[in-house]
Design an enzyme around this catalytic site. Structure first.
Site, short mmCIF file in Angstrom:
data_model
loop_
_atom_site.label_atom_id
_atom_site.label_comp_id
_atom_site.label_asym_id
_atom_site.label_seq_id
_atom_site.Cartn_x
_atom_site.Cartn_y
_atom_site.Cartn_z
CD GLU A 1 -2.56 1.15 2.74
OE1 GLU A 1 -3.48 1.96 2.87
OE2 GLU A 1 -2.26 0.30 3.61
CE LYS B 1 -7.07 1.20 3.50
NZ LYS B 1 -5.83 1.61 4.22
CE1 TYR C 1 -7.34 1.08 13.87
CE2 TYR C 1 -9.23 1.46 12.45
CZ TYR C 1 -8.12 0.71 12.79
OH TYR C 1 -7.78 -0.40 12.07
CB CYS D 1 -4.28 -1.97 4.38
SG CYS D 1 -3.51 -2.18 6.01
CB SER E 1 -0.47 -4.19 8.57
OG SER E 1 -1.04 -4.55 9.81
CG LEU F 1 25.84 6.34 29.04
CD1 LEU F 1 27.17 5.64 28.81
CD2 LEU F 1 24.69 5.47 28.55
CB SER F 2 21.65 7.56 34.80
OG SER F 2 20.88 6.39 34.54
N GLY G 1 21.63 3.52 35.27
CA GLY G 1 20.35 2.84 35.42
C GLY G 1 20.01 1.98 34.22
CB ILE G 2 17.48 -0.70 33.85
CG1 ILE G 2 17.23 -1.83 32.84
CG2 ILE G 2 16.21 0.03 34.20
CD1 ILE G 2 16.31 -2.90 33.36
CE LYS H 1 6.19 16.95 33.85
NZ LYS H 1 6.86 16.13 34.88
#
Length: 547
Positions: A41, A112, A118, A148, A189, A298-299, A301-302, A519
């Protein structure tokens, strides 16, 4: 009938490169003696061009590209997706179309019918829906060409008001009355880890219901937020799938519909698929935007460790730069974990201590702050100081800043605007914290890449003494389940509480989600891996009082 499936990665508005890819696949199909080669598409424009479709010169270039490709179709026919002009005096000016190219010209055009509006989709903004259904004949075969969403008419509606179907009409129901031999679906898709099986199930049900073989041709690649995972398939009329193309990479395969040679893919779990989607999302964002190098803080942390590991895999270690920015609240183990990560990955890194800068900000603000007690404002000065530093390095050296905020934090506003929420691309913005742990363990499946201590230690922003995320938030196991119910499943707080969650906690979490829309509105684009990511796919008012 021998039909080539060309699953390709397109670049929005790059008509020359898209055309060259399509023509190369046509020539490949010729060599393999295919009668027809299928593309996805809006292949000629890339999906989705948004308001570029409103520009006259954009449509003219699309038409020129289709005409150029048609000239290549002298020995093999092609089905190519692209926009076409609505010649009627009524309706939108364009159709979302499939062009059948044969004998050097446009043989037929089909449009189409079902235009999704949505989630991330907004096709009715630009396209007129098809209302006339016709079969295309090619080499003695009757082809039902769909695009599609035309096969997704039986999906549930995207709201919480019941189980009514989303569409009132079924294109395949109409086409099946015309006795086709084969259904062809040109698709764009996108990947969603919690809806992938649902997509395949719909195709299987359609094949069985109408006793028709189906070719579903998806595209692959990422365009900013949206990742297309490929996985094109050929289904027989009994719903079995003898041919399935690769996921998250380009692929090409010729199907003999009378006697298809099997081609199958090894099934992977959802974490492995999210990993592939994020790698593709980073790589295509940089390549298609003309960027080469990434930078991130780079802290120890993960989240920052996970983003750094993904960036190295996507871009190569020479193109990733880390910055350690410790303050007086940074623990020794966090600094050590960040250094350990950088050494494991072999990337360039810099260490810039921020405490003197933070102290100077506080000194300058002291006369204005007066005797007010220290709090969030002072904590955020640290995050914003780090934001200034990484953006300065980004500007100086041309590295694009990768944002490391995960979906759990993004949802409840646990981040600092113009600080740790800075960036050109949010890698984990659609990945919940618990899945970030699973992804980190997946990356470590053959040995330590992300330091084990970064995975095992309690998460902390380290903006005040002994700070832990759980000081402000519920445990992530609980938080993520509440957020998934509220965001992906669109359940009300009442319905979530009825599942056994604490009432006050649910109201607090959902209120935080609602309050922090402003935010997220200012956040970088987020790589979408779920059925409901923040950004284009979740549009909420900023100025609202909704609890």
């Amino acid at each position: 009938m021998k039909i080539a499936l060309a699953q390709l990665n397109y670049h929005i508005a790059n008509f020359e490169d898209n055309s060259n890819k399509i023509i190369e696949a046509i020539r490949k199909a010729e060599k393999q003696e295919a009668e027809l080669v299928i593309f996805s598409e809006l292949a000629i424009t890339g999906y989705y061009p948004h308001d570029l479709l409103e520009r006259k010169e954009f449509i003219e270039k699309a038409e020129q590209a289709i005409a150029r490709i048609a000239k290549e179709c002298t020995k093999v026919a092609a089905l190519v997706g692209g926009p076409s002009i609505n010649q009627s005096e009524r309706g939108k000016k364009l159709f979302n179309s499939a062009f059948l190219l044969k004998d050097g010209k446009i043989e037929a055009i089909r449009h189409k019918s079902l235009l999704p509006t949505y989630d991330i989709f907004d096709e009715y903004r630009h396209f007129e829906p098809n209302r006339q259904f016709d079969i295309v004949e090619l080499n003695g075969k009757r082809l039902a060409i769909t695009i599609c969403e035309d096969l997704w008419d039986e999906q549930p509606s995207q709201n919480e008001f019941g189980k009514d179907k989303l569409y009132t009409r079924s294109p395949l129901e109409e086409l099946s009355k015309l006795n086709p031999d084969l259904v062809i679906n040109l698709s764009a898709s996108p990947f969603s880890y919690n809806q992938e099986n649902w997509r395949k199930d719909i195709l299987v049900k359609k094949a069985i219901k109408y006793q028709l073989p189906i070719i579903y041709l998806n595209q692959v690649g990422a365009n900013t937020e949206v990742v297309f995972d490929g996985g094109s398939i050929y289904l027989k009329e009994d719903g079995t799938i003898p041919v399935e193309l690769a996921y998250f990479e380009e692929d090409f395969h010729v199907v003999d519909t009378e006697n298809p040679s099997p081609k199958h893919q090894q099934e992977k779990d959802y974490i492995a698929k999210i990993h592939q989607a994020l790698i593709l999302g980073i790589r295509d964002y940089f390549q298609k935007m003309g960027f080469k190098k990434a930078i991130l803080g780079l802290s120890g942390g993960i989240d920052s460790a996970l983003v750094c590991a993904l960036a190295v895999e996507a871009l190569g270690k020479k193109n990733v730069r880390g910055v350690l920015m410790p303050s007086k609240y940074s623990s020794d183990h966090s600094v050590a974990d960040a250094l350990h990560l950088a050494e494991n990955l072999g990337i360039q890194y810099d260490t810039i201590a921020i405490q003197n800068m933070v102290d100077e900000f506080e000194n300058q603000l002291s006369p204005v702050f007066g005797n007010l007690p220290p709090g969030v404002a002072e904590e955020n000065i640290q995050a914003r100081t780090r934001g200034i530093l990484v953006m300065a390095l980004s500007n100086k050296f041309g590295n694009i800043l990768l944002n490391t905020t995960n979906k759990s934090e993004c949802a409840v506003g646990y981040g600092t605007l113009y600080g740790d929420m800075n960036g050109g691309l949010a890698v984990l913005g659609d990945v919940y914290k618990n899945d970030a742990y699973k992804l980190s363990n997946y990356i470590n499946r053959d040995g330590e890449v992300i330091p084990y201590n970064s995975i095992q230690k309690p998460p902390s922003a380290e903006l005040r003494p002994d700070q832990k995320d759980t000081d402000s938030l519920p445990d992530y196991d609980i938080l993520d389940r509440v957020l998934f119910n509220y965001i992906e499943l669109n359940l009300s707080p009442k319905e979530i509480i009825e599942q056994g969650f604490d009432k006050e906690m649910v109201f607090k979490v959902t209120q935080l989600v609602n309050q922090n829309e402003y935010k997220r509105f200012q956040s970088p684009p987020i790589i979408r891996v779920s059925s409901k990511a923040f950004g284009f796919g979740r549009k909420m008012p900023l100025v609202a009082r909704y609890h």
